[in-house]
Design an enzyme around this catalytic site. Structure first.
Site: not given
Ligand code: PEP
Length: 250
Positions: A9, A11, A95, A97, A167, A173, A212
């Site tokens: 992803n 973003k 997601h 976000e 997640e 992040g 992460s």
């Molecule tokens: C994500 O954007 O879904 C995500 C898991 O980001 P990151 O791997 O940077 O934590």
């Protein structure tokens, strides 16, 4: 056997030039294995370029979001049919976000899930608890609520053409990854919840972990019995790191 799904992803990152470079580096370094699918989700405006670069490869194209409506006066939105036009096969919905920054609630996420399927896209439904919810001991209830919001309106059979990404919001992040045991516990819960509706779908659905994920922790997460891949944000923006994660999945 369920093939692993490793999804990048990207973003709102990159430029036309850097995204093309990243796609080419991934294509050059990817070792194709029969049991792993690799998916990249660039920003909307780079879908056309990415689709062109991916043509003839095994890497699949996805989008980061989709509008719940089919077409019409929804300025700034992109429909499932439009994503189909650019060879997308998957789309991320819900997601964290989108949920936190754009106030997308469970109902809207469920509508986006169905809009994706209506356009023959495979939704990757994101679920996950905040740190506060985990500390309050409500992780399971939050995950069940987020899954149920979709199964109540789309029906359990809809999970036969979907993936779910667990997640934890506190791990996205932040550099803080769920331990393999914490992630497995929630994945097992999700599979059990789907199994209660349809055992065949529960066995076949890909449940992937995001938060992460990096080359250094991917193998131990992917080794867990109910983790079928990863949704990778930051680490997917570096070809070498993303390729190492894909290798860990294989
Ligand atoms: C994500 O954007 O879904 C995500 C898991 O980001 P990151 O791997 O940077 O934590």
């Amino acid at each position: 056997m369920r093939p692993f799904l490793v999804a990048g992803n990207w973003k709102m990152n990159g430029s036309r030039e850097s995204i093309a470079r990243l796609v080419n580096e991934i294509l050059q370094g990817l070792e194709v294995t029969a049991n792993t699918q690799v998916l990249v989700c660039p920003p909307y405006v780079y879908l056309a370029d990415t689709a062109r670069l991916l043509k003839g490869s095994t890497v699949i194209l996805g989008a980061q979001d989709v509008c719940a409506e089919d077409n019409g006066a929804y300025t700034g939105e992109i429909s499932g049919a439009m994503l189909q036009d650019f060879d997308c096969r998957y789309v991320v919905v819900g997601h964290s976000e989108r949920r936190s920054l754009y106030a997308e609630d469970d109902r809207l996420v469920a509508r986006k899930f169905m809009a994706a399927q209506k356009a023959s896209l495979i939704p990757i439904l994101c679920v996950g608890e905040t740190l506060e919810e985990r500390e309050r001991g409500t992780t399971h209830a939050v995950i069940m609520r987020q899954l149920k919001a979709v199964s109540d309106v789309a029906g359990i059979a809809a999970f036969g053409r979907a993936a779910v990404a667990y997640e934890p919001v506190w791990a996205i992040g932040t550099g803080k990854t769920a331990t393999p045991e914490q992630a497995q516990e929630v994945h097992e819960l999700m599979r059990g919840c789907i199994r209660a509706g349809d055992a065949r779908i529960a066995d076949a659905i890909r449940l992937i972990y995001g938060g992460s994920v990096k080359a250094a922790n991917a193998a131990e997460l992917f080794r867990m019995p109910d983790i079928d891949g990863g949704l990778v944000g930051g680490a997917s923006l570096e070809a070498r790191e993303f390729l190492a994660i894909c290798k860990a999945a294989a």
